[in-house]
Design a protein around this motif. Structure first.
Motif, PDB file in Angstrom:
ATOM      1  N   VAL A 147      -3.571   0.977   4.591  1.00 27.21           N
ATOM      2  CA  VAL A 147      -2.312   1.289   5.255  1.00 27.21           C
ATOM      3  C   VAL A 147      -1.673  -0.026   5.665  1.00 27.21           C
ATOM      4  O   VAL A 147      -2.371  -1.021   5.885  1.00 27.21           O
ATOM      5  N   MET A 148      -0.356  -0.049   5.746  1.00 30.94           N
ATOM      6  CA  MET A 148       0.346  -1.267   6.154  1.00 30.94           C
ATOM      7  C   MET A 148       1.423  -0.922   7.166  1.00 30.94           C
ATOM      8  O   MET A 148       1.921   0.211   7.211  1.00 30.94           O
ATOM      9  N   VAL A 149       1.769  -1.910   7.989  1.00 34.71           N
ATOM     10  CA  VAL A 149       2.851  -1.754   8.961  1.00 34.71           C
ATOM     11  C   VAL A 149       3.794  -2.928   8.777  1.00 34.71           C
ATOM     12  O   VAL A 149       3.362  -4.065   8.599  1.00 34.71           O
ATOM     13  N   ILE A 150       5.104  -2.637   8.787  1.00 39.92           N
ATOM     14  CA  ILE A 150       6.117  -3.677   8.613  1.00 39.92           C
ATOM     15  C   ILE A 150       7.248  -3.455   9.604  1.00 39.92           C
ATOM     16  O   ILE A 150       7.654  -2.310   9.848  1.00 39.92           O
ATOM     17  N   SER A 151       7.730  -4.541  10.191  1.00 41.36           N
ATOM     18  CA  SER A 151       8.888  -4.440  11.081  1.00 41.36           C
ATOM     19  C   SER A 151      10.164  -4.663  10.284  1.00 41.36           C
ATOM     20  O   SER A 151      10.201  -5.475   9.361  1.00 41.36           O
ATOM     21  N   HIS A 152      11.213  -3.934  10.665  1.00 46.63           N
ATOM     22  CA  HIS A 152      12.487  -4.035   9.949  1.00 46.63           C
ATOM     23  C   HIS A 152      13.607  -4.582  10.828  1.00 46.63           C
ATOM     24  O   HIS A 152      14.737  -4.742  10.350  1.00 46.63           O
ATOM     25  N   GLY A 153      13.307  -4.880  12.093  1.00 44.53           N
ATOM     26  CA  GLY A 153      14.379  -5.335  12.963  1.00 44.53           C
ATOM     27  C   GLY A 153      15.256  -4.173  13.386  1.00 44.53           C
ATOM     28  O   GLY A 153      14.881  -3.011  13.271  1.00 44.53           O
ATOM     29  N   ILE A 154      16.456  -4.505  13.874  1.00 42.52           N
ATOM     30  CA  ILE A 154      17.367  -3.487  14.388  1.00 42.52           C
ATOM     31  C   ILE A 154      18.489  -3.218  13.387  1.00 42.52           C
ATOM     32  O   ILE A 154      19.119  -4.135  12.885  1.00 42.52           O
ATOM     33  N   GLY A 155      18.717  -1.934  13.088  1.00 43.21           N
ATOM     34  CA  GLY A 155      19.899  -1.561  12.323  1.00 43.21           C
ATOM     35  C   GLY A 155      19.647  -1.125  10.899  1.00 43.21           C
ATOM     36  O   GLY A 155      18.646  -1.490  10.280  1.00 43.21           O
ATOM     37  N   TYR A 213       0.842  -1.190   0.000  1.00 38.39           N
ATOM     38  CA  TYR A 213       0.000   0.000   0.000  1.00 38.39           C
ATOM     39  C   TYR A 213       0.881   1.245   0.000  1.00 38.39           C
ATOM     40  O   TYR A 213       2.050   1.198   0.384  1.00 38.39           O
ATOM     41  N   ASP A 214       0.312   2.372  -0.399  1.00 32.51           N
ATOM     42  CA  ASP A 214       1.106   3.594  -0.542  1.00 32.51           C
ATOM     43  C   ASP A 214       1.561   4.177   0.793  1.00 32.51           C
ATOM     44  O   ASP A 214       2.617   4.802   0.869  1.00 32.51           O
ATOM     45  N   ASN A 215       0.761   3.995   1.845  1.00 29.24           N
ATOM     46  CA  ASN A 215       1.098   4.537   3.162  1.00 29.24           C
ATOM     47  C   ASN A 215       1.583   3.414   4.065  1.00 29.24           C
ATOM     48  O   ASN A 215       0.868   2.432   4.298  1.00 29.24           O
ATOM     49  N   ILE A 216       2.820   3.570   4.574  1.00 32.58           N
ATOM     50  CA  ILE A 216       3.485   2.479   5.292  1.00 32.58           C
ATOM     51  C   ILE A 216       4.064   2.987   6.603  1.00 32.58           C
ATOM     52  O   ILE A 216       4.748   4.023   6.639  1.00 32.58           O
ATOM     53  N   LEU A 259       6.007   5.790  -2.562  1.00 33.67           N
ATOM     54  CA  LEU A 259       5.509   5.327  -1.283  1.00 33.67           C
ATOM     55  C   LEU A 259       5.741   6.387  -0.199  1.00 33.67           C
ATOM     56  O   LEU A 259       6.720   7.135  -0.257  1.00 33.67           O
ATOM     57  N   ASN A 260       4.842   6.446   0.768  1.00 31.38           N
ATOM     58  CA  ASN A 260       4.988   7.311   1.935  1.00 31.38           C
ATOM     59  C   ASN A 260       5.337   6.433   3.129  1.00 31.38           C
ATOM     60  O   ASN A 260       4.539   5.579   3.519  1.00 31.38           O
ATOM     61  N   ILE A 298       1.552  -6.432   8.379  1.00 30.82           N
ATOM     62  CA  ILE A 298       0.095  -6.510   8.378  1.00 30.82           C
ATOM     63  C   ILE A 298      -0.435  -5.358   7.534  1.00 30.82           C
ATOM     64  O   ILE A 298      -0.066  -4.198   7.746  1.00 30.82           O
ATOM     65  N   GLY A 299      -1.284  -5.671   6.584  1.00 31.46           N
ATOM     66  CA  GLY A 299      -1.943  -4.662   5.773  1.00 31.46           C
ATOM     67  C   GLY A 299      -3.413  -4.604   6.121  1.00 31.46           C
ATOM     68  O   GLY A 299      -4.045  -5.641   6.373  1.00 31.46           O
ATOM     69  N   GLY A 300      -3.973  -3.400   6.157  1.00 33.65           N
ATOM     70  CA  GLY A 300      -5.381  -3.280   6.501  1.00 33.65           C
ATOM     71  C   GLY A 300      -5.948  -1.931   6.151  1.00 33.65           C
ATOM     72  O   GLY A 300      -5.442  -1.238   5.262  1.00 33.65           O
TER      73      GLY A 300
END
Length: 292
Positions: free
Chosen positions: A73-81, A30-33, A112-113, A64-66
Motif C-alpha cells: 500500500v502507498m500514501v501520497i500527499s497532493h497538497g491543496i486544491g 502499488y495498486d492500493n493508494i 488503481l484503487n 511512502i510505500g510499504g
C-alpha cells in the motif's frame, strides 16, 4: 491508425526515470493508494504500516510505500486544491499505463484503487464534528474536468442542471461538474460508521466556500442556496476541495476512486475543531483495514 507516441513536452520524464512532479518511478506504484492533502499527514499514515519500502518527496508531493498486514500500500500527499489532483492522478496513471521507454500506451490497462482521506465542513445541521462522510457524489466548482473531451460520459448531467437552476449559477463562474465515487470502492470502505453524502469540491477555501474575510462575496446567498438544494430528496452534505476532480479523473482514466472526510467544522452552527487529529487517525486506520 498509427499508435501515438506521447511527446516529451506532454509527459515529462526525469533523468532518473521518474515522472516530472511526483518523482516516482513505475515500479514504485502499488495498486492500493491513500491520498492525503497534507505532506505531514503522510508520516502519520505510514506509521501504521508494518514496514516501509521507499520514501520520496518533491514539492508538496510526499510518498511512502510499504506493507500493511503484509500487503503493499502507498500514501501520497497532493497538497491543496483540484489542480494538484489532476497532476497526481495523471502522473500515477502514466506510471502504470504508459511504457516510459516507447512513450506509448500499454495494451493491458492497470487499475488503481484510490481513497482520499480529508477534512471537511458540514452544510447540514444533522452532521457534526467528528462524523465521517463519503462523497458519494462530488461536485467540482473548479472546471478542470470541462477541459477533457469525454467529461459528459462520467458526469451526472441532470444533477448539474438542477443545481445550476436552483442556485442561479453565474455565467462567469466555471460550469460545475458532478461525478459519482466508484461504487465497488464505496461498498468496500463505507459501513454504518460512515455517512454517504453529496459533497461540494470548491475551487478555493474562502469565497468559493462562502467565507468572507475582507473581500465581499459575489453571491452572499450561495451557501444558503446550496444548503436548501435537494436532488432526489437528498441534500448536499459538506464542503471540501478535491473529491470531484479525483473521482472524475479516475473515471476517465479507468481507475477506482472515492473520498471520505472527517467533519471538523459545522458551517451552519459556525463551530470548528482544531484538535481533530485523533479522529483523522481513527479514520485512516479504518480505511486501511478495509482497503487492503
Amino acid at each position: 491508425m498509427e499508435e501515438r507516441i506521447i511527446p516529451a513536452s506532454e509527459l515529462i520524464i526525469n533523468g532518473d526515470g521518474s515522472v516530472f512532479h511526483i518523482h516516482l518511478r513505475p515500479e514504485q506504484v502499488y495498486d492500493n493508494i491513500i491520498f492525503v492533502g497534507d505532506p505531514g499527514r503522510v508520516d502519520m499514515v505510514a506509521s501504521m504500516f508494518d514496514s516501509v519500502d521507499y520514501e520520496v518527496s518533491s514539492r508538496e508531493f510526499h510518498t511512502i510505500g510499504g506493507r500493511y498486514k503484509g500487503k503493499p500500500v502507498m500514501v501520497i500527499s497532493h497538497g491543496i486544491g483540484p489542480d494538484n489532483i489532476e497532476i497526481v492522478v495523471t502522473e500515477l496513471d502514466a506510471l502504470v499505463n504508459v511504457d516510459f521507454n516507447t512513450r506509448k500506451v500499454k495494451e493491458e490497462h492497470r487499475t488503481l484503487n484510490i481513497v482520499r482521506i480529508g477534512t471537511s465542513g458540514s452544510l447540514q445541521e444533522d452532521l457534526h464534528i467528528g462524523d465521517f462522510v463519503i462523497a458519494e457524489k462530488g461536485m467540482g466548482f473548479d472546471g478542470i474536468l470541462n477541459f477533457y473531451a469525454d467529461r459528459d460520459k462520467v458526469c451526472d448531467l441532470e444533477f448539474e442542471r438542477e443545481f445550476c437552476e436552483h442556485t442561479q449559477w453565474r455565467a462567469g463562474w466555471a460550469a460545475p461538474y458532478t461525478v459519482d465515487a466508484d461504487t465497488e470502492l464505496v461498498e468496500r470502505i463505507g459501513r454504518d460508521d460512515m455517512i454517504r453524502g453529496y459533497t461540494i469540491a470548491a475551487v478555493g477555501f474562502y469565497a468559493p466556500q462562502g467565507r468572507e474575510v475582507r473581500l465581499p462575496l459575489a453571491d452572499p446567498q450561495l451557501n444558503e442556496k446550496i444548503e436548501s438544494f435537494r436532488y432526489n430528496g437528498r441534500p448536499i452534505t459538506n464542503f471540501e476541495m478535491e473529491s470531484a476532480c479525483l473521482q472524475g479523473m479516475a473515471k476517465l482514466l479507468g481507475h477506482k476512486a472515492m473520498t471520505v472526510c472527517c467533519i471538523i467544522a459545522e458551517r451552519r452552527a459556525t463551530n470548528a475543531d482544531t484538535d481533530y487529529k485523533p479522529k483523522v487517525r481513527e479514520l485512516v486506520s479504518t480505511v486501511l483495514d478495509r482497503l487492503v
